[in-house]
Design a protein around this motif. Structure first.
Motif, PDB file in Angstrom:
ATOM      1  N   LYS B 168       0.838  -1.191   0.000  1.00 46.87           N
ATOM      2  CA  LYS B 168       0.000   0.000   0.000  1.00 46.87           C
ATOM      3  C   LYS B 168       0.879   1.250   0.000  1.00 46.87           C
ATOM      4  O   LYS B 168       0.639   2.200  -0.752  1.00 46.87           O
ATOM      5  N   SER B 171       2.639   1.711  -3.325  1.00 40.67           N
ATOM      6  CA  SER B 171       1.664   2.174  -4.304  1.00 40.67           C
ATOM      7  C   SER B 171       1.475   3.687  -4.166  1.00 40.67           C
ATOM      8  O   SER B 171       1.387   4.423  -5.161  1.00 40.67           O
ATOM      9  N   GLY B 172       1.446   4.152  -2.915  1.00 36.78           N
ATOM     10  CA  GLY B 172       1.344   5.595  -2.674  1.00 36.78           C
ATOM     11  C   GLY B 172       2.564   6.342  -3.173  1.00 36.78           C
ATOM     12  O   GLY B 172       2.447   7.409  -3.787  1.00 36.78           O
ATOM     13  N   PHE B 658      -3.349  -4.466  -6.294  1.00 38.07           N
ATOM     14  CA  PHE B 658      -2.295  -3.485  -6.526  1.00 38.07           C
ATOM     15  C   PHE B 658      -1.590  -3.607  -7.870  1.00 38.07           C
ATOM     16  O   PHE B 658      -1.091  -2.630  -8.395  1.00 38.07           O
ATOM     17  N   PHE B 661      -1.630  -1.331 -11.321  1.00 36.14           N
ATOM     18  CA  PHE B 661      -1.133   0.045 -11.246  1.00 36.14           C
ATOM     19  C   PHE B 661       0.380   0.088 -11.433  1.00 36.14           C
ATOM     20  O   PHE B 661       0.929   1.111 -11.828  1.00 36.14           O
TER      21      PHE B 661
END
Lengths: 716, 716
Positions: B168, B171-172, B658, B661
């Motif tokens: 996460k 991904s940010g 995820f 992306f």
């Protein structure tokens, strides 16, 4: 089964077919039946008898079928139907090309083989005539088997070649349909699912609009949030019911001059007796405002995490449907919008993981169904020989011993059991496919068709062939489970006649019934006489439905699988296959042009599905041949090993080259110019479900609710 | 290996580390070495001694490393480096959380187990002290094993939790980098490959322009057709060589006031002696027009079936890179453009099927490499015990029998053999990955890293553990090949000490060398003294390169695999793992901030690769535990079966949520506004390879040739 019973079966089937065809020629010329035999023409507003359908020539329909072009089929019945005919001609081509080489090549070789096998590779004792023309008639490890090796390769290469051509052709059909200058609503919209919870102070509608407006500042037109329509649908259905009842009551009144009465209770059987016309009018007056209120509530308060988004041009919609929008892949998932008429609304708001879980649960259920239906089918095929029947049900002996009954029973009993059995399943599989969360009808039907294919091939084909031998060789298997492939090979010829009869029954009786439409005809006439009072009811009574791919294609696939698997072992099956698909082409061409009305258009998405399954049949055939050559103790069997590998490579290349275009629209196709500037308002409206449509066109509260943003004036 | 040799190994390693660290503190304070210890700072135009690097405190670098934030790392070294640190902290977290529970829980249970196994599950005889703290000390099927079951679950869940958080977070990071308002050339362009043959009368350039102009009438800016640059590159390299030579000769002349001379023949060793300055000037004058002519020819006549297409905004480029353009999927394939500096130009024109075939060929080669290197590694681990050496090479006996040499040899011999052996491979794997036809350097490095991971885990880890036992139990396996998993389990503890030493060697010596940069320092000083004459040559001599993920990550992965697999069996390995990754974090933080200069930016595409491999290590650990519990005759072993299944489900969910992306840019990210209107001309020019760049900026024949269409005035 002996040779005479096989001929009896063939003869009866053919006789039935001739009778049915004559019936068709006779019945279809009666004007009163025109809605049964030409519903598609009537649907399109044409006069069925204008084009000479009433001419003297009873075979005019054959000429018309042959003279129709692919373009006609697309115009009348859409790309999907055209793809179905590509499928039929491809298979027909495979069988004809195979037959032209295999029959003259293999039959003489087999007939002069002069080998009588001891074990169960004969057709249960007496039916030796067919065996003489089959591979079973060749000595083990004879050099003659090389001819059969060549034949095996020939069939495979013919299949590759024709499948490749067909895929290319269908890809062209799909492109042409998608490039068409006609405005089609679904090409301007995408389906958005898994919308995350809307931020504080924003409605769903505003959230969706803001999101897409930011990404597509130029091409975004408007959005339509999917609502929970259960309640409004219920009211709408009730209202529509009363409207129909009223129309019916008025028609009855006009006819009989007697006020129709009905009871208000359960099914009109109990309760107070009332004047139907007055009662219905009251109900309609009561329900109409209720519907309108419910529509408002639904549109404002029952917005779901899913929406349809509309773009001002096709290329933007096509690109949007393929692009990742959010960085969390499980939110804002976007895909091509299905046609409005085939959207399964209740599936749209299902969430990402719910869909995944549902899918796997359904797969498990289907797997269990496929595996555990094997048992009953195995029993049926083992018990429905007459010897077994006599042993098990001795009271049937006097009947069975009569010659005529005996022959007919022997010919049809197992097949009828099979057909009845198979008729139960498709609805269940379609229900399961819809439960997966698939958003469109056509996709659900393809999914159901795929499941039915696995079921039918595994259970009917493998079940009958292996199952039939299983009872006699159960102990062999227990000893050595690695012998499955040789078992598959050695048990095939014994069941060749079973399948010959099955194919013959299907094509003669099946296509006879299809062409003559006896069942719909009877139902229509009964309904017309006893039930239908209004024009709308009558129209409903003769509505022909569509071709029904969900069951039609798997059944065709079963025939292909059977014919391919036997093509080299017993080449006499090939002509039967040719007749099946040839007759099928002819009869269905007539039905497609004049009878069925397609209920959706998926732009040929059917094809990759069909293609994969033909290849699966081919691979099964190749494995069977390996097994059979092993059973024949052929030392050079490994020369067949490259074939399944080749098939996999072929499948891989095809999917790499063609498949993605069937998943999504290529941009070079989507960017073609349109005939006219699309009327976006119309496109938008075509997606509003009927229960949410306003009756009065000047009433635009729907407008407001469907597009809150338009109040602020920022979206047109 | 006995306990004392293990301590010797640990002690020597630590001593080396301390010496290297002191060396670093001393050497890094000398201004003359600044380009070796602070190249990144100098590269960015900062003064390394401004920030107090010359303070008295020899541990200032540690403070600086700890006080640096993730943002600093991204600013200095890019997202990829930040992702690498996320990887280190995640693994560190997994080990610390595991250790905090496992050490107090398992060590007392194991130490009081009092079971001495008879077979080869001890550490080859004498080293019992570690065994007392391991699972081997528990009686078979003892209820105490339940503690170890809980521990196995605990480690798995800690891993899931931290991996999820890390994915996460990364991904940010990726989203933030892609949303950055800075203009980055690669975000405005896509790479187009497999362009079909251009129609009669159209150049490639016109073909590409027409095609994209039609699909993107508003956002298409311009295209650049990839050319075959072999010849122009050769001339350019030659020209650049003479330019460097000239600069060098002039520097020498300025220094020594003596005309430098050289011979014109092979390597300057034979041929006529000439004045270097005059000779180079002549050559440059001769080659410059030749280069210009060749540039023109290349741009006009050597256009390939591949192009870079530029868009005026990021969202269009991001959408284009994800969309299907042609209905034949093997033509006009479009993907994200790599950064200009990491494009592998020669791979761009490789065709669709060529790439597929190359890929499979490379996979086969890698498979063979992985499998057949197993044999030498197996031999090495089996023979490099001293007993074997004495037997095989008896003349070594007198040397080996000396106590000191004996201990050192015993401690390091197998490890050194292994390390040397592994050093040979990465270049070869990178070469293979590039041969697959991958268009970008970073992707090729990821692919090579993946291959190296499989190699290293299969060969080093499985090879050493199973291989070590294999020689003693070869016959057991021959009898029953199904016993592989139990074998895996039972052979692990015997090799625990080998791996402990290996890990210790790696972290102390490896990170000591890394930090002190002894090797680059010596090379730099040698080059500076004897070779470099010009500023440019000097700069080349200290160019630090990048972190080198291709070998660094697989090596870290090997440590994770080892530590995870032993974490429950011999929990005392966990602190070693913690030290490895902790020290690694500290040393590399310093190196990333001050030394290495990233050679590309892939916006965190590294992470899914790392994530999958950590999960692979986890699954290997779970299977090992199942095997070990079976070897321990634990009846409730099936309670561990859900673990690998859970891991697969976890991997599936992560990839669903995820992964996409990381393949392509989400549109919500790409549509963010920029700081300034992008200068499209600059973006376009940044992709022109150096050999095709014009020297004089007013010369725009490249312009013409790169964009024929601009002559007609239709494209800006």
């Amino acid at each position: 089964m002996d040779f005479s019973s096989f001929l009896t079966s063939l003869g009866t089937s053919f006789a039935i077919f001739v009778i049915l065809m004559l019936l068709f020629t006779w019945l279809s010329r009666k004007p009163g039946n025109s809605v049964v035999y030409y519903p598609n023409l009537i649907w399109r507003g044409l006069d069925p008898y204008e084009n000479g359908a009433r001419t003297r020539n009873p075979f005019a329909w054959i000429r018309e079928a042959f003279s129709s072009s692919e373009k006609d089929v697309i115009t009348v019945s859409g790309v999907d139907t055209a793809v179905y005919f590509v499928f039929l001609t491809t298979v027909l081509g495979i069988l004809i090309f195979s037959g032209l080489v295999l029959l003259p090549l293999l039959l003489p070789v087999a007939a002069t083989g002069k080998y009588v096998p001891k074990t169960n590779s004969t057709s249960k004792g007496t039916f030796n005539d067919l065996d003489k023309l089959s591979m079973g008639h060749i000595k083990p490890n004879s050099p003659r088997l090389w001819t059969f090796v060549i034949a095996t390769y020939w069939v495979s290469f013919v299949t590759y070649f024709l499948l490749w051509k067909a895929y290319k052709h269908v890809s062209g059909l799909r492109a042409a349909a998608l490039m068409s200058p006609e405005v089609r609503a679904e090409q301007f919209s995408v389906l958005v699912r898994d919308i995350p919870p809307s931020p504080e102070g924003q409605t769903r509608k505003e959230q969706v609009d803001t999101y897409f407006k930011k990404i597509y500042p130029e091409s975004f037109y408007r959005s339509m949030v999917v609502t929970e329509n259960k309640q409004v649908n219920e009211i709408w259905v009730e209202l529509e019911g009363y409207k129909k009842k009223l129309a019916r009551a008025e028609a009855v009144y006009a006819l009989s001059k007697k006020k129709p009465m009905n009871k208000t209770g359960f099914l009109g059987l109990i309760g107070k007796k009332v004047d139907t016309i007055v009662y219905c009018k009251d109900k309609i007056n009561e329900l109409t405002p209720k519907l309108e209120a419910e529509q408002k509530v639904t549109l404002r308060e029952k917005q779901q995490a899913s929406a349809l988004v509309f773009f001002t041009n096709r290329a933007s919609a096509a690109a949007a449907a393929q692009s990742l929008h959010a960085r969390m892949v499980d939110t804002w998932t976007v895909m091509d919008a299905p046609e409005p008429r085939q959207i399964i609304w209740t599936n749209l708001p299902k969430s990402f993981y719910e869909r995944q879980i549902r899918q796997y649960v359904v797969y498990i259920i289907v797997f269990l169904t496929v595996v555990f239906f094997m048992i009953p089918i195995g029993f049926i095929s083992a018990f429905t020989t007459l010897e077994n029947l006599k042993k098990l049900l001795p009271f049937l002996k006097p009947i069975i011993n009569q010659d005529v009954i005996r022959t007919v029973l022997e010919a049809y009993l197992p097949q009828i059991a099979l057909i009845v059995f198979l008729a139960l399943l498709p609805k269940f599989l379609l229900f399961l496919s819809k439960a997966e969360g698939i958003p469109s009808e056509s996709h659900a039907i393809r999914a159901a068709s795929g499941k039915y294919f696995y079921f039918i091939v595994l259970n009917v084909f493998l079940g009958v062939t292996v199952g039939g031998t299983l009872f006699s060789t159960l102990k062999t298997i227990e000893k050595d489970p690695n012998k499955i492939v040789p078992l598959l090979g050695s048990s095939l010829p014994g069941n060749a006649t079973f399948f010959l009869t099955y194919v013959a029954l299907l094509f003669f009786v099946g296509y006879g019934l299809e062409l003559s439409r006896i069942v719909p005809l009877i139902i229509y006439h009964l309904k017309r006489r006893y039930l239908c009072k209004t024009e709308a009811e009558l129209k409903e009574a003769w509505a022909p439905g569509d071709l029904g791919y969900a069951t039609r294609i798997p059944k065709d696939m079963l025939i292909i699988t059977i014919v391919l698997c036997y093509s080299v072992i017993a080449p006499v099956i090939i002509p039967f296959g040719v007749i099946y698909f040839g007759l099928g082409w002819l009869v269905l061409r007539n039905q497609a042009l004049k009878v069925y009305v397609p209920s959706y258009e998926s732009y040929g998405r059917l094809w990759p599905h069909v293609h994969t399954r033909i290849l699966a049949a081919l691979i099964l055939y190749q494995l069977t041949m390996v097994g059979y050559f092993v059973a024949k103790e052929f030392r050079s069997t490994p020369v067949l090993i490259p074939l399944p590998i080749l098939s996999f490579i072929f499948a891989f290349i095809c999917s790499k080259k063609f498949y993605r275009f069937f998943q999504s629209t290529a941009l070079e196709v989507a960017c073609r110019e349109l005939k006219e500037t699309p009327n976006m308002e119309l496109i938008f409206r075509s997606f509003i479900p009927p229960s949410l449509t306003a009756d009065k066109s000047d009433d635009d509260h729907f407008e407001d609710a469907l597009s809150h943003a338009s109040r602020s004036g920022s979206f047109a």
